[in-house]
Scaffold this active site. Structure first.
Site, mmCIF file in Angstrom:
data_model
loop_
_atom_site.group_PDB
_atom_site.id
_atom_site.type_symbol
_atom_site.label_atom_id
_atom_site.label_comp_id
_atom_site.label_asym_id
_atom_site.label_seq_id
_atom_site.Cartn_x
_atom_site.Cartn_y
_atom_site.Cartn_z
ATOM 1 N N HIS A 75 0.836 -1.210 0.000
ATOM 2 C CA HIS A 75 0.000 0.000 0.000
ATOM 3 C C HIS A 75 0.866 1.253 0.000
ATOM 4 O O HIS A 75 1.468 1.603 1.008
ATOM 5 C CB HIS A 75 -0.942 0.017 1.206
ATOM 6 N N HIS A 77 1.358 5.313 -2.151
ATOM 7 C CA HIS A 77 0.844 6.315 -3.107
ATOM 8 C C HIS A 77 2.035 6.994 -3.767
ATOM 9 O O HIS A 77 2.532 8.016 -3.287
ATOM 10 C CB HIS A 77 -0.014 7.362 -2.389
ATOM 11 N N GLN A 171 -9.526 9.176 -5.200
ATOM 12 C CA GLN A 171 -9.196 9.804 -3.912
ATOM 13 C C GLN A 171 -10.327 10.695 -3.391
ATOM 14 O O GLN A 171 -10.561 10.786 -2.190
ATOM 15 C CB GLN A 171 -7.914 10.627 -4.053
ATOM 16 N N HIS A 234 -9.598 1.610 -0.110
ATOM 17 C CA HIS A 234 -9.347 2.324 1.143
ATOM 18 C C HIS A 234 -10.642 2.189 1.940
ATOM 19 O O HIS A 234 -11.629 2.860 1.634
ATOM 20 C CB HIS A 234 -9.059 3.800 0.876
ATOM 21 N N GLU A 237 -11.242 3.884 6.799
ATOM 22 C CA GLU A 237 -10.060 4.539 7.366
ATOM 23 C C GLU A 237 -10.541 5.672 8.281
ATOM 24 O O GLU A 237 -10.390 6.861 7.974
ATOM 25 C CB GLU A 237 -9.133 5.071 6.269
ATOM 26 N N ASP A 333 2.493 3.397 2.692
ATOM 27 C CA ASP A 333 1.410 4.334 2.408
ATOM 28 C C ASP A 333 1.914 5.689 1.896
ATOM 29 O O ASP A 333 1.551 6.105 0.797
ATOM 30 C CB ASP A 333 0.520 4.531 3.650
ATOM 31 N N TRP A 339 -0.486 13.674 3.865
ATOM 32 C CA TRP A 339 -1.055 12.831 4.922
ATOM 33 C C TRP A 339 -0.049 12.455 5.999
ATOM 34 O O TRP A 339 -0.427 12.041 7.081
ATOM 35 C CB TRP A 339 -1.625 11.543 4.313
HETATM 36 FE FE FE2 Z 1 -3.621 5.014 1.247
#
Ligand code: FE2
Length: 427
Positions: A75, A77, A171, A234, A237, A333, A339
């Site tokens: 996982h 991005h 997203q 996702h 979360e 991630d 984030w």
């Molecule tokens: Fe993610």
């Protein structure tokens, strides 16, 4: 014919029980034309006894270090990496939802070349930490699909050094997002699948209402079936224990008979759900055979933001899922994105966090821990057939600076060498 003999290794396959204690005999590994052809002690002598000339082949002494299959980051991005300090991108609150807002407000100037440049740096960092397989999400809530184009190009360009799987990921939501020409996120996800993305993505807990979230789960499964793709959502979360989309996703996957092709990423809400609910859900998860991807550092940072004290840890139930026989793998991630301000692709660090947060620190659990980065990861990616330390499979492996799994975890050891199709990528 190209032959390489790697000698003097402790071997950990990642399978349960392959703890590679330092007292076990050292093994050799024979690789021919990029494929494992033999494992065992004394292969050099055997090679010569069969008429082979050791002087004519490459022989690499691994010095008693630990060999295991390459790490999987299930996982990540890659389109977001190293954007944390962009003007307007700084996430002041440290919440998931401000991260999405900051990204949305600052993503309009992305170009294919710029994304590829950043992503290559991110991939290199991961590979230097022993990763050879990465599942990356690509944000498709963008009418130009810039992220997806960039990552699909990289997937092809780098296929000899890293295995990339790309998720067509909305997203900003499948049904909450509306593009400048009225495009829905769902339509853009489908476009991404037609362009060559490997997986259908979703983000039900971010949709504007429960019905949109549920609708998106139906759409995810329909699209996966229509285009024969994997799924990586996702999912839940959030610390909200009432966010239960993993239940719907699992049930739909079970009905469609595609559970092993499905991954629920994050599932933080299970860390807040009560035990009675989880007990009931576990039966479905086991029947459906879906996979989980946990991003412990990311969610430790993002979750619990509305809590005072006690403050929740934000990660899913890795220990309980594992004990129930459900496959769990791990992900970095983020690398310096809106984030999460850190993240350097060091999967040994990710593993270290999850063992602590999930309280999986019996000696048996530590001895078994590399499975989260190896075979469990390959299972999530649906690539077990081509993965692992077995004759006939591609000769992909890494060498850790330790002589047993326990010591690798104990020392948070570094990666000394990465080998792909018999070729050393770095040492
Ligand atoms: Fe993610």
């Amino acid at each position: 014919m190209t032959t390489t003999l790697f000698t003097n290794a402790h071997i950990a396959t990642g399978e349960p029980g392959s703890t590679a204690a330092s007292t076990l005999p050292l093994q050799d590994i024979l690789v021919t034309d990029g494929v494992f052809t033999a494992f065992g002690p004394g292969l050099a002598q055997q090679y010569e006894a069969q008429g082979g000339d050791l002087a004519a082949i490459e022989v690499v002494d691994l010095g008693g270090k630990l060999v295991c299959p390459p790490f999987c980051d299930t996982h990540l991005h890659l389109d977001y990496v190293f954007t944390a300090r962009k003007p307007g991108a700084v996430n002041e609150s440290g919440t998931l939802f401000e991260g999405i807002q900051r990204w949305s407000e600052t993503k309009s100037d992305l170009t294919v070349d710029e994304i590829k440049q950043r992503a290559k740096i991110g991939i290199k960092k991961e590979m230097l930490h022993g990763v050879q397989l990465i599942r990356s999400h690509a944000d498709v809530t963008d009418p130009n699909l810039t992220s997806l184009k960039a990552l699909l190009e990289l997937k092809e360009e780098l296929k000899d050094t890293v295995t990339l799987q790309i998720v067509s990921f909305p997203q900003e939501g499948m049904y909450s997002y509306e593009g400048p020409h009225g495009e829905s996120g769902a339509e853009l996800v489908e476009e991404g699948l037609k362009m060559g993305a490997d997986c259908v993505g979703g983000i039900p807990h971010f949709e504007q209402c429960r019905e949109f979230g549920e609708h998106s789960m139906h759409t995810v499964v329909e699209l996966a079936s229509k285009y024969d793709k994997l799924i990586d959502v996702h999912c839940d979360e959030t610390d909200d224990p009432n966010s239960r989309y993993v239940e719907l996703l699992s049930a739909l996957a079970y009905k469609a008979g595609i559970g092993p092709k499905v991954t629920a990423s994050h599932t933080c809400s299970l860390g807040s759900a009560d035990n009675a609910y989880f007990f009931h859900l576990t039966k479905l998860l086991k029947a459906a055979h879906i996979n989980f991807a946990c991003a412990p550092t990311e969610n430790l940072y993002l979750q619990g933001r509305q809590d005072t004290f006690p403050k929740r840890r934000g990660i899913t139930r890795v220990k309980e899922l594992t004990e129930a026989g459900v496959n769990v793998s791990l992900g970095q991630d983020s690398m310096q994105d809106p984030w999460y301000p850190l993240g350097n692709g060091n999967m040994m660090l990710i593993l270290d966090y999850v063992l602590h947060l999930a309280q999986m620190m019996s000696f048996e659990e530590i001895d078994d821990a590399l499975k989260f980065l190896t075979v469990n990861g390959a299972t999530t990616l649906g690539l077990r057939d081509m993965y692992g330390l077995e004759t006939g499979k591609p000769a992909n492996f890494i060498v850790l600076d330790a002589d047993s799994v326990f010591n690798a975890v104990y020392e948070r050891c570094s990666v000394l060498r990465s080998v792909r199709a018999g070729r050393t990528l770095f040492t």
